[in-house]
Design an enzyme around this catalytic site. Structure first.
Site, PDB file in Angstrom:
ATOM      1  N   ARG A   1      60.518  48.232  38.927  1.00 32.32           N
ATOM      2  CA  ARG A   1      60.582  48.508  39.995  1.00 32.32           C
ATOM      3  C   ARG A   1      59.896  49.471  40.751  1.00 32.32           C
ATOM      4  O   ARG A   1      59.876  49.884  41.821  1.00 32.32           O
ATOM      5  CB  ARG A   1      62.199  48.839  39.875  1.00 32.32           C
ATOM      6  CG  ARG A   1      63.314  47.962  39.942  1.00 32.32           C
ATOM      7  CD  ARG A   1      64.495  48.433  39.665  1.00 32.32           C
ATOM      8  NE  ARG A   1      65.617  47.478  39.326  1.00 32.32           N
ATOM      9  CZ  ARG A   1      66.836  47.965  38.947  1.00 32.32           C
ATOM     10  NH1 ARG A   1      66.997  48.953  38.714  1.00 32.32           N
ATOM     11  NH2 ARG A   1      67.564  46.715  38.582  1.00 32.32           N
TER      12      ARG A   1
ATOM     13  N   HIS B   1      57.441  46.378  27.993  1.00 32.62           N
ATOM     14  CA  HIS B   1      57.699  45.008  27.633  1.00 32.62           C
ATOM     15  C   HIS B   1      56.663  44.898  26.309  1.00 32.62           C
ATOM     16  O   HIS B   1      57.257  44.413  25.290  1.00 32.62           O
ATOM     17  CB  HIS B   1      57.383  43.860  28.395  1.00 32.62           C
ATOM     18  CG  HIS B   1      58.192  43.841  29.550  1.00 32.62           C
ATOM     19  ND1 HIS B   1      58.061  44.019  30.946  1.00 32.62           N
ATOM     20  CD2 HIS B   1      59.503  43.439  29.641  1.00 32.62           C
ATOM     21  CE1 HIS B   1      59.039  44.251  31.506  1.00 32.62           C
ATOM     22  NE2 HIS B   1      59.957  43.533  31.107  1.00 32.62           N
TER      23      HIS B   1
END
Ligand code: PAF
Length: 282
Positions: free
Chosen positions: A189, A37
């Site tokens: 994840r 990100h």
């Protein structure tokens, strides 16, 4: 950095920025931010004077079998990270802001075709949820630019399609995948992997990169490449969802003379469903 919840407050800022001829980039996220990100925000900064990062865990992109309630919410940590990297605004809308009529009565934005295969086939309704929320965030923030990660290859194609098809005046930027040292694509994840699974996980990228290298060298036996890649992943302990070589621009079946290819895969390891891809430009 301003932390803003209301669309009215955000709108006031956006109007002031526009008044000073400043461009606005939006980085939509569901939070639980990592270095991937950070790189989206850094990319956004290259294209715009102002960067808005939204954190909203969107209920409509989770299928009934996926646990929306369990999705990691780490707002304090995310806020610290975004402050450090210099985002201008952290936008944290609530459900009523994003879905004023409730999400069960929400207008549906759907991209047929592109969403039917791959992640669209294993996660029914997922992409309608994504296009629905991204269209809403675009309408609220009104950015000039929006940045998405290449790791979610099908997602960024679907969003590009939606944006172009609806004539939205927003430039979509796809930022390169950020990887751990051993090649594993960064993803929220990855935290679901056990220590043992974490050692196996980089094999996914290894396999895709090897197929990419074969394609680069002129191998056009797509079926065989897909099959041997699938066998390697299964042998390593993955439960394969899909592994496919497709045209990079639209995910259609490639012809032998195609010069834009993508190798994309999704595979389950323990509790984590990992996705990754390699783009090959010949
Ligand atoms: O990629 C994601 O994190 C989400 O799908 C997105 C684009 C923020 C929409 O909720």
């Amino acid at each position: 950095m301003d932390v803003i919840q209301s669309k009215e407050e955000l709108h006031e800022l956006v109007v002031a920025w526009r008044h000073h001829d400043e461009h606005i980039a939006l980085v939509p996220t569901m939070g639980n931010l990592h270095a991937g990100h950070t790189s989206l925000v850094e990319n956004a900064r290259k294209f715009a004077e102002r960067v808005v990062v939204s954190v909203y865990v969107n209920p409509t992109q989770f299928s009934p079998s996926e646990d929306f309630a369990e999705y990691p919410r780490t707002l304090d940590r995310d806020t610290r990270r975004l402050k450090k990297i210099g985002a201008d605004v952290l936008f944290i809308p609530d459900d009523a802001t994003v879905y004023p009529f409730g999400h069960t009565c929400a207008t549906v934005v759907s991209v047929p075709g592109l969403t039917e295969n791959f992640c669209g086939a294993t996660r029914p309704g997922h992409f309608d949820g994504v296009t629905g929320v991204v269209a809403r965030l675009f309408a609220i923030v009104q950015p000039d630019i929006a940045v998405f990660g290449q790791k979610d290859y099908q997602q960024q194609l679907v969003i590009r399609h939606m944006t172009e098809d609806l004539n939205l005046p927003i430039r979509i930027i796809t930022a390169n995948t950020v990887r751990e040292k051993d090649g594993l694509a960064m993803s929220s994840r990855n935290q679901y992997l056990s220590e043992e699974e974490r050692k196996i996980a980089p094999v996914l990228y290894e396999v895709l990169a090897d197929i990419g290298a074969e394609l680069q060298d002129g191998n056009r036996d797509f079926q065989r490449l897909e099959q041997s890649g699938a066998e390697r992943l299964t042998a390593a302990g993955f439960k394969l969802d899909y592994l496919a070589i497709r045209r990079a621009q639209n995910l259609e079946e490639p012809k032998r003379d195609c010069d834009d290819l993508v190798v994309l895969a999704s595979a389950i390891l323990g509790k984590a469903r990992l996705i990754d891809n390699v783009v090959v430009t010949v």
